[in-house]
Motif scaffolding. Structure first.
Motif, PDB file in Angstrom:
ATOM      1  N   GLN A  15      -3.321  -7.901   4.803  1.00 16.12           N
ATOM      2  CA  GLN A  15      -2.891  -6.964   5.846  1.00 16.12           C
ATOM      3  C   GLN A  15      -2.872  -5.516   5.333  1.00 16.12           C
ATOM      4  OE1 GLN A  15      -2.191  -8.165   9.031  1.00 16.12           O
ATOM      5  NE2 GLN A  15      -2.937 -10.085   8.162  1.00 16.12           N
ATOM      6  N   LYS A  16      -3.709  -5.222   4.361  1.00 17.13           N
ATOM      7  CA  LYS A  16      -3.673  -3.894   3.736  1.00 17.13           C
ATOM      8  C   LYS A  16      -3.923  -2.755   4.722  1.00 17.13           C
ATOM      9  CE  LYS A  16      -8.409  -4.453   1.944  1.00 17.13           C
ATOM     10  NZ  LYS A  16      -8.491  -5.916   2.156  1.00 17.13           N
ATOM     11  N   ASN A  17      -4.615  -3.028   5.800  1.00 16.02           N
ATOM     12  CA  ASN A  17      -4.885  -1.981   6.794  1.00 16.02           C
ATOM     13  C   ASN A  17      -3.633  -1.564   7.552  1.00 16.02           C
ATOM     14  OD1 ASN A  17      -7.601  -1.899   6.131  1.00 16.02           O
ATOM     15  ND2 ASN A  17      -8.174  -3.426   7.666  1.00 16.02           N
ATOM     16  N   GLN A  18      -2.563  -2.336   7.389  1.00 16.11           N
ATOM     17  CA  GLN A  18      -1.307  -1.998   8.065  1.00 16.11           C
ATOM     18  C   GLN A  18      -0.316  -1.341   7.098  1.00 16.11           C
ATOM     19  OE1 GLN A  18       0.406  -4.700  11.041  1.00 16.11           O
ATOM     20  NE2 GLN A  18      -1.294  -6.103  10.630  1.00 16.11           N
ATOM     21  N   ILE A  19      -0.818  -0.906   5.954  1.00 17.72           N
ATOM     22  CA  ILE A  19       0.034  -0.244   4.969  1.00 17.72           C
ATOM     23  C   ILE A  19      -0.459   1.175   4.713  1.00 17.72           C
ATOM     24  CG2 ILE A  19       0.760  -0.238   2.549  1.00 17.72           C
ATOM     25  CD1 ILE A  19       0.855  -3.250   2.641  1.00 17.72           C
ATOM     26  N   GLU A  20       0.461   2.116   4.774  1.00 15.75           N
ATOM     27  CA  GLU A  20       0.155   3.524   4.516  1.00 15.75           C
ATOM     28  C   GLU A  20       0.741   3.918   3.159  1.00 15.75           C
ATOM     29  OE1 GLU A  20       0.929   7.998   6.407  1.00 15.75           O
ATOM     30  OE2 GLU A  20       2.007   6.254   7.202  1.00 15.75           O
ATOM     31  N   VAL A  21      -0.099   4.423   2.279  1.00 18.52           N
ATOM     32  CA  VAL A  21       0.343   4.843   0.947  1.00 18.52           C
ATOM     33  C   VAL A  21       0.451   6.363   0.905  1.00 18.52           C
ATOM     34  CG1 VAL A  21      -0.178   4.832  -1.519  1.00 18.52           C
ATOM     35  CG2 VAL A  21      -0.756   2.836  -0.112  1.00 18.52           C
ATOM     36  N   ILE A  22       1.610   6.855   0.477  1.00 16.21           N
ATOM     37  CA  ILE A  22       1.847   8.298   0.384  1.00 16.21           C
ATOM     38  C   ILE A  22       2.314   8.623  -1.035  1.00 16.21           C
ATOM     39  CG2 ILE A  22       3.208  10.255   1.207  1.00 16.21           C
ATOM     40  CD1 ILE A  22       3.543   8.768   3.861  1.00 16.21           C
ATOM     41  N   TYR A  23       1.682   9.612  -1.632  1.00 14.39           N
ATOM     42  CA  TYR A  23       2.102  10.066  -2.962  1.00 14.39           C
ATOM     43  C   TYR A  23       3.101  11.205  -2.830  1.00 14.39           C
ATOM     44  CZ  TYR A  23      -1.234   7.035  -5.195  1.00 14.39           C
ATOM     45  OH  TYR A  23      -1.897   5.909  -5.627  1.00 14.39           O
ATOM     46  N   ARG A  24       4.253  11.026  -3.459  1.00 15.54           N
ATOM     47  CA  ARG A  24       5.318  12.020  -3.428  1.00 15.54           C
ATOM     48  C   ARG A  24       5.342  12.808  -4.740  1.00 15.54           C
ATOM     49  NH1 ARG A  24       6.180  12.455   1.872  1.00 15.54           N
ATOM     50  NH2 ARG A  24       6.946  10.534   2.834  1.00 15.54           N
ATOM     51  N   SER A  25       5.783  14.037  -4.646  1.00 15.41           N
ATOM     52  CA  SER A  25       5.791  14.930  -5.804  1.00 15.41           C
ATOM     53  C   SER A  25       6.941  14.643  -6.764  1.00 15.41           C
ATOM     54  CB  SER A  25       5.881  16.386  -5.339  1.00 15.41           C
ATOM     55  OG  SER A  25       4.815  16.707  -4.478  1.00 15.41           O
TER      56      SER A  25
ATOM     57  N   ILE B  55      10.341  -0.113  -7.174  1.00 17.25           N
ATOM     58  CA  ILE B  55       9.830  -0.664  -8.427  1.00 17.25           C
ATOM     59  C   ILE B  55       9.551   0.503  -9.362  1.00 17.25           C
ATOM     60  CG2 ILE B  55       7.866  -1.780  -9.559  1.00 17.25           C
ATOM     61  CD1 ILE B  55       7.610  -3.637  -7.262  1.00 17.25           C
ATOM     62  N   SER B  56      10.118   0.439 -10.547  1.00 17.68           N
ATOM     63  CA  SER B  56       9.954   1.504 -11.525  1.00 17.68           C
ATOM     64  C   SER B  56       8.926   1.110 -12.576  1.00 17.68           C
ATOM     65  CB  SER B  56      11.299   1.800 -12.198  1.00 17.68           C
ATOM     66  OG  SER B  56      11.148   2.797 -13.192  1.00 17.68           O
ATOM     67  N   GLY B  57       8.033   2.033 -12.884  1.00 18.95           N
ATOM     68  CA  GLY B  57       7.084   1.824 -13.960  1.00 18.95           C
ATOM     69  C   GLY B  57       5.769   1.205 -13.549  1.00 18.95           C
ATOM     70  N   ALA B  58       4.853   1.165 -14.513  1.00 17.05           N
ATOM     71  CA  ALA B  58       3.519   0.595 -14.281  1.00 17.05           C
ATOM     72  C   ALA B  58       3.584  -0.908 -14.495  1.00 17.05           C
ATOM     73  CB  ALA B  58       2.504   1.232 -15.227  1.00 17.05           C
ATOM     74  N   GLN B  59       4.182  -1.603 -13.530  1.00 19.93           N
ATOM     75  CA  GLN B  59       4.348  -3.045 -13.645  1.00 19.93           C
ATOM     76  C   GLN B  59       3.001  -3.772 -13.558  1.00 19.93           C
ATOM     77  OE1 GLN B  59       7.298  -4.396 -14.316  1.00 19.93           O
ATOM     78  NE2 GLN B  59       8.398  -2.452 -14.177  1.00 19.93           N
ATOM     79  N   GLU B  60       3.022  -5.052 -13.877  1.00 16.89           N
ATOM     80  CA  GLU B  60       1.808  -5.847 -13.769  1.00 16.89           C
ATOM     81  C   GLU B  60       1.416  -6.002 -12.303  1.00 16.89           C
ATOM     82  OE1 GLU B  60      -0.083  -6.808 -16.276  1.00 16.89           O
ATOM     83  OE2 GLU B  60       1.330  -5.814 -17.624  1.00 16.89           O
ATOM     84  N   THR B  61       0.139  -6.236 -12.073  1.00 16.88           N
ATOM     85  CA  THR B  61      -0.389  -6.340 -10.708  1.00 16.88           C
ATOM     86  C   THR B  61       0.351  -7.381  -9.884  1.00 16.88           C
ATOM     87  OG1 THR B  61      -2.579  -5.594 -11.403  1.00 16.88           O
ATOM     88  CG2 THR B  61      -2.456  -6.831  -9.353  1.00 16.88           C
ATOM     89  N   LYS B  62       0.704  -8.508 -10.492  1.00 19.43           N
ATOM     90  CA  LYS B  62       1.371  -9.579  -9.739  1.00 19.43           C
ATOM     91  C   LYS B  62       2.750  -9.141  -9.223  1.00 19.43           C
ATOM     92  CE  LYS B  62       3.407 -11.941 -13.778  1.00 19.43           C
ATOM     93  NZ  LYS B  62       3.492 -13.235 -14.495  1.00 19.43           N
ATOM     94  N   VAL B  63       3.409  -8.250  -9.954  1.00 17.51           N
ATOM     95  CA  VAL B  63       4.711  -7.737  -9.511  1.00 17.51           C
ATOM     96  C   VAL B  63       4.529  -6.899  -8.253  1.00 17.51           C
ATOM     97  CG1 VAL B  63       6.682  -6.271 -10.114  1.00 17.51           C
ATOM     98  CG2 VAL B  63       5.647  -7.764 -11.846  1.00 17.51           C
ATOM     99  N   PHE B  64       3.503  -6.062  -8.252  1.00 19.27           N
ATOM    100  CA  PHE B  64       3.221  -5.262  -7.064  1.00 19.27           C
ATOM    101  C   PHE B  64       2.813  -6.149  -5.889  1.00 19.27           C
ATOM    102  CE2 PHE B  64       2.227  -1.819 -10.266  1.00 19.27           C
ATOM    103  CZ  PHE B  64       3.304  -1.018  -9.919  1.00 19.27           C
ATOM    104  N   ALA B  65       2.034  -7.182  -6.169  1.00 19.19           N
ATOM    105  CA  ALA B  65       1.586  -8.096  -5.117  1.00 19.19           C
ATOM    106  C   ALA B  65       2.773  -8.765  -4.439  1.00 19.19           C
ATOM    107  CB  ALA B  65       0.648  -9.148  -5.702  1.00 19.19           C
ATOM    108  N   GLU B  66       3.737  -9.205  -5.237  1.00 18.04           N
ATOM    109  CA  GLU B  66       4.932  -9.847  -4.692  1.00 18.04           C
ATOM    110  C   GLU B  66       5.749  -8.861  -3.856  1.00 18.04           C
ATOM    111  OE1 GLU B  66       6.858 -11.285  -8.165  1.00 18.04           O
ATOM    112  OE2 GLU B  66       5.415 -12.917  -8.486  1.00 18.04           O
ATOM    113  N   ALA B  67       5.864  -7.632  -4.342  1.00 13.87           N
ATOM    114  CA  ALA B  67       6.642  -6.613  -3.626  1.00 13.87           C
ATOM    115  C   ALA B  67       5.981  -6.254  -2.294  1.00 13.87           C
ATOM    116  CB  ALA B  67       6.790  -5.369  -4.488  1.00 13.87           C
ATOM    117  N   ILE B  68       4.663  -6.115  -2.310  1.00 17.45           N
ATOM    118  CA  ILE B  68       3.933  -5.795  -1.087  1.00 17.45           C
ATOM    119  C   ILE B  68       4.122  -6.908  -0.060  1.00 17.45           C
ATOM    120  CG2 ILE B  68       1.621  -5.524  -0.077  1.00 17.45           C
ATOM    121  CD1 ILE B  68       0.782  -4.179  -2.741  1.00 17.45           C
ATOM    122  N   ASN B  69       3.950  -8.135  -0.497  1.00 15.34           N
ATOM    123  CA  ASN B  69       4.045  -9.279   0.402  1.00 15.34           C
ATOM    124  C   ASN B  69       5.440  -9.421   1.003  1.00 15.34           C
ATOM    125  OD1 ASN B  69       2.751 -11.803   1.476  1.00 15.34           O
ATOM    126  ND2 ASN B  69       4.433 -12.733   0.351  1.00 15.34           N
ATOM    127  N   GLN B  70       6.460  -9.356   0.155  1.00 13.96           N
ATOM    128  CA  GLN B  70       7.829  -9.537   0.620  1.00 13.96           C
ATOM    129  C   GLN B  70       8.270  -8.414   1.553  1.00 13.96           C
ATOM    130  OE1 GLN B  70       9.734 -12.215   0.212  1.00 13.96           O
ATOM    131  NE2 GLN B  70      11.267 -11.268   1.534  1.00 13.96           N
TER     132      GLN B  70
END
Length: 224
Positions: A34-44, A193-208
């Protein structure tokens, strides 16, 4: 326009783990159905807002001075992040990196956000700093990089203080949320989520976070 779930990423242009974390997050997002339903914004965020741009000083020298370590220890630090970056397909050239203040770069990123080109601009700035050894505080260089990405009205950054308030607002928000280091990823303004975590950590966070966001959206539509 269909509403999207926001993922906000506080990061700095000269932060090596921000680039590494970006790659890992992107891999997780690319595999999300469902990545098309996610908006990524970079903050300063500025790791060191008081740093003075110095094209005659190496990053190793800067690290040694700012962290109070030996030059050889600083070199070990840059080699470590270079090795970590290589695992993500990034060819860091830290020996060429220019010690630079990032405030102007963040203003450029704020401009890019308004033109729908922030993702491309963020990548271009990181590449310019970590791989190409460009001075990302130099307006001539920033103008050229912006042109490559297709940004317009870049002269506003040169002639006025446009987008300075937006940068400061992001930095203030990070302080209010207790963010002390970057990268810091915030999912739907609920999970961090703080830091450059492993990809699987980001995957779990995105999904949940997406499942919860979807449920909230349905409840809102039904008036529950």
């Amino acid at each position: 326009m269909q509403k999207k779930m926001k993922v906000e990423i506080w990061s700095d242009v000269v932060c090596p783990f921000c680039y590494i974390g970006k790659r890992r997050f992107e891999k997780a997002l690319a595999n999300f159905s469902q990545k098309n339903q996610i908006e990524v914004i970079y903050r300063s965020f500025q790791l060191n807002p008081d740093i003075q741009t110095d094209t005659n000083k190496s990053v190793e020298q800067y690290l040694a001075e700012s962290k109070g370590v030996t030059l050889s220890k600083a070199t070990e630090m840059t080699q470590y992040v270079t090795d970590q970056a290589a695992l993500e397909g990034l060819d860091f050239q830290m020996q060429n990196a220019v010690v630079a203040n990032t405030f102007r770069s963040h203003r450029i990123l704020q401009l890019a956000l308004t033109q729908g080109k922030q993702q491309a601009m963020k990548e271009r700035l990181l590449e310019a700093y970590f791989i190409e050894g460009k001075n990302i505080d130099d307006m001539g260089i920033l103008s050229n990089l912006s042109s490559e990405v297709g940004l317009t009205n870049v002269e506003e950054i040169t002639k006025t203080d446009t987008f300075s308030d937006e940068v400061k607002r992001d930095i203030l928000a990070s302080k209010q949320m207790g963010i002390q280091g970057v990268p810091f990823f915030v999912f739907n303004r609920k999970y961090g989520i703080s830091g450059a975590q492993e990809t699987k950590v980001f995957a779990e966070a995105i999904n949940q976070s997406f499942l919860e966001w979807k449920e909230e959206s349905l409840q809102s539509q039904e008036g529950i």
